[in-house]
Design an enzyme around this catalytic site. Structure first.
Site, PDB file in Angstrom:
ATOM      1  N   GLY A   1     124.448  11.390 -12.328  1.00  0.00           N
ATOM      2  CA  GLY A   1     123.179  11.429 -13.060  1.00  0.00           C
ATOM      3  C   GLY A   1     123.105  10.298 -14.062  1.00  0.00           C
ATOM      4  O   GLY A   1     123.718   9.250 -13.880  1.00  0.00           O
ATOM      5  N   SER A   2     122.375  10.551 -15.142  1.00  0.00           N
ATOM      6  CA  SER A   2     122.104   9.486 -16.105  1.00  0.00           C
ATOM      7  C   SER A   2     123.308   9.230 -17.006  1.00  0.00           C
ATOM      8  O   SER A   2     124.197  10.071 -17.163  1.00  0.00           O
ATOM      9  CB  SER A   2     120.913   9.884 -16.974  1.00  0.00           C
TER      10      SER A   2
ATOM     11  N   GLY B   1     126.089  11.821 -18.695  1.00  0.00           N
ATOM     12  CA  GLY B   1     127.534  11.589 -18.604  1.00  0.00           C
ATOM     13  C   GLY B   1     128.188  11.525 -19.967  1.00  0.00           C
ATOM     14  O   GLY B   1     129.318  11.990 -20.156  1.00  0.00           O
TER      15      GLY B   1
ATOM     16  N   GLU C   1     129.672   9.662 -12.046  1.00  0.00           N
ATOM     17  CA  GLU C   1     128.958   8.593 -11.338  1.00  0.00           C
ATOM     18  C   GLU C   1     127.585   8.514 -11.972  1.00  0.00           C
ATOM     19  O   GLU C   1     126.702   9.324 -11.696  1.00  0.00           O
ATOM     20  CB  GLU C   1     128.888   8.940  -9.839  1.00  0.00           C
TER      21      GLU C   1
ATOM     22  N   CYS D   1     121.097   5.068  -7.134  1.00  0.00           N
ATOM     23  CA  CYS D   1     121.984   4.545  -8.182  1.00  0.00           C
ATOM     24  C   CYS D   1     122.332   3.105  -7.858  1.00  0.00           C
ATOM     25  O   CYS D   1     122.615   2.314  -8.749  1.00  0.00           O
ATOM     26  CB  CYS D   1     123.281   5.329  -8.241  1.00  0.00           C
TER      27      CYS D   1
HETATM   28  C1  UN1 Z   1     123.377   7.347  -5.191  1.00  0.00           C
HETATM   29  O1  UN1 Z   1     122.348   6.694  -5.324  1.00  0.00           O
HETATM   30  O2  UN1 Z   1     123.734   8.161  -6.068  1.00  0.00           O
HETATM   31  O3  UN1 Z   1     125.296   3.335  -1.364  1.00  0.00           O
HETATM   32  C2  UN1 Z   1     124.223   7.312  -3.988  1.00  0.00           C
HETATM   33  C3  UN1 Z   1     124.235   3.972  -1.256  1.00  0.00           C
HETATM   34  C4  UN1 Z   1     124.325   5.362  -0.706  1.00  0.00           C
HETATM   35  C5  UN1 Z   1     124.678   6.342  -1.769  1.00  0.00           C
HETATM   36  C6  UN1 Z   1     123.879   6.219  -3.027  1.00  0.00           C
HETATM   37  N1  UN1 Z   1     125.308   5.398   0.333  1.00  0.00           N
HETATM   38  O4  UN1 Z   1     123.163   3.497  -1.546  1.00  0.00           O
END
Ligand code: UN1
Length: 506
Positions: free
Chosen positions: A239-240, A244, A261, A295
């Site tokens: 998350g954000s 975290g 993450e 992410c």
């Molecule tokens: C995420 O955005 O939390 O590498 C995971 C990627 C994907 C997973 C993203 N396999 O863009």
């Protein structure tokens, strides 16, 4: 017969998918499933309470005590079965991901494929949870490591990968001998109910302990015990950065382990030698794909002055032709933002970027697709004269900043001048530049790519990043170690008792 509205179609499709996966909604109120496709509310269900969370921890802990004694290769049968069930229900699960997140069909199917992949990976891993042996300094002694299940693992997942990221954690945790409690994003209850129902089925069919996996639709306050209860050995949270910063210290305060993450502010350097056709495709997918809500989405381009103008023009042209629309429609490449707040944050960032001297080259405007409650935007590209605070922040939307550089050292400095450290890439055909970017003096990220974009990692590698991204690693490589505890064993097979370091004790 009356014409079905978009809302009716989504509701119908969601119900069909849930039924096919054997998922029942917890009866009651307090939790609402919505779709960003039209912004409507779909289904109402019960929100779990703090008492439910407490009970789930107890059940999961009891299941863990049984599960940890099952040989790891036998535990592998569970993820094997689960992987098969995911294959059989791939379409329906992808439907739910599209309905709740707004991902286009191909990306939603890709997310479920990522789950199938991690199940296969975890199955193989169930025979490879290996420790090392080291030479002992003492004669007749052997030194080795064994890895044991850690305990209950809590998985806190985000809306944007509502199924895959949970499965990275869960498939590994299960073969490692842990039990799992899942707290999904409040924005994606249906996807999590379907994933959990199929896992429950695999648990029952393979004779694994009841309660080995628990799903909790509880809000942050009601699920606080997941952070504070000593029986929860590992908390894996996606998350954000703000989230975290709260979760990490709280878990650490009771000496629990956190796998974090968090944010990414991922960039590509585009060098003078870059294959610009390739760079263009890599950038557009990474920056505009998933409506910029990964992410790993690309948020910055650091382009050499000799290619910047051409590159910006080509990205802007590509953006103006990207089909923005209903993610279920064939041909759509950009679906909706998750909600109004995401749209407002994107607009605010564009305004701040312009205030800081940036020029909005293209995009950013709302696109009318299905009424006022849904938020579709044309991906935006902003040229920035220099670094600024707004560029250092992650805006979870399709908003790409482009900056320029003259020398590679300069490019790497600009690249690393953000708090986050998840994913990065360089487009170059010059090996010296590629190697420098991957070296210790290069990118400071956990993922460093050459001639591909920043998103779309495979499950085989460790996934995660440094600094405010949180330092956790999930998915492939040796990320499994985060779900186990290590014991160092010294075995004396002699009839003497020599002490280490030459110590003499009479
Ligand atoms: C995420 O955005 O939390 O590498 C995971 C990627 C994907 C997973 C993203 N396999 O863009």
């Amino acid at each position: 017969m009356a014409r079905m509205t978009l809302h009716d179609t989504l509701l119908d499709r969601a119900r069909t998918a849930l039924d096919a996966c054997g998922a029942a909604l917890p009866e009651g109120t307090g939790w609402t499933a919505r779709s960003p496709i039209d912004g409507s509310s779909l289904l109402e269900m019960k929100a779990h309470t703090a008492a439910d969370v407490e009970a789930a921890i107890g059940t999961a802990h009891a299941a863990f005590l049984q599960w940890r004694t099952v040989p790891a290769p036998v535990r592998g049968n569970l993820v094997k079965r689960y992987g098969r069930l995911l294959e059989e229900h791939k379409e329906q699960l992808a439907d739910l991901v599209t309905i709740e997140v707004g991902k286009i069909r191909s990306e939603a199917l890709g997310e479920i494929q990522e789950m199938i992949d991690i199940c296969e990976f975890a199955l193989g891993l169930s025979r490879q949870l290996e420790g090392r042996t080291m030479p002992s300094e003492r004669p007749g002694h052997r030194l080795m490591e064994t890895w044991h299940p850690a305990g209950v693992v809590a998985v806190i997942s985000a809306f944007n990968f509502p199924a895959a990221v949970w499965s990275w954690n869960t498939a590994l945790a299960l073969v490692c001998g842990d039990s799992v409690i899942w707290k999904p994003s409040e924005l994606t209850p249906l996807t999590s109910l379907a994933c959990a129902a199929l896992l429950d089925r695999a648990i029952a069919e393979t004779g694994a302990p009841v309660g080995l996996h628990q799903l909790l639709l509880a809000d942050r306050d009601d699920s606080a015990a997941l952070l504070d209860d000593k029986r929860v050995a590992v908390v894996s949270a996606t998350g954000s950065e703000r989230m975290g910063a709260q979760v990490g210290p709280r878990v650490a305060a009771r000496f629990g382990k956190a796998i974090l993450e968090l944010g990414g502010n991922n960039a590509a350097i585009v060098a003078p030698s870059a294959d610009l056709d390739l760079a263009l495709r890599g950038i557009v997918f990474a920056a505009a794909g998933t409506a910029g809500q990964r992410c790993t989405s690309m948020r910055r381009v650091v382009a050499h002055t000799s290619v910047a103008d051409q590159l910006v023009e080509r990205i802007a042209r590509a953006y103006s032709g990207l089909p923005v629309g209903n993610p279920f429609d064939d041909g759509t490449l950009v679906g909706p933002l998750i909600n109004a707040a995401a749209y407002e944050r994107m607009q605010a960032s564009i305004a701040r970027a312009v205030e800081a001297g940036g020029v909005l080259v293209a995009g950013g405007e709302r696109v009318e697709v299905s009424g006022p409650d849904s938020y579709y935007v044309r991906p935006a590209i902003v040229r920035m004269p220099a670094q600024s605070d707004v560029v250092r922040e992650e805006t979870f939307a399709p908003l790409l900043y482009v900056m320029t550089y003259d020398g590679l050292d300069d490019a790497i400095a600009i690249h690393n001048d953000v708090p986050q450290g998840l994913s990065s890439s360089i487009f170059t055909l010059d090996q010296r530049e590629a190697e420098t970017f991957m070296s210790a003096a290069g990118s400071d990220c956990g993922i460093v790519n050459v001639n591909i974009g920043t998103s779309g990692a495979e499950i085989g590698g460790a996934f995660g990043g440094e600094t405010t991204t949180g330092g956790g690693r999930e998915s492939g490589s040796d990320a499994w170690r985060g779900y186990m505890r290590r014991a160092t064993n010294t075995i004396n097979y002699s009839d003497q008792l020599p002490l280490a370091q030459g110590v003499n004790f009479g």
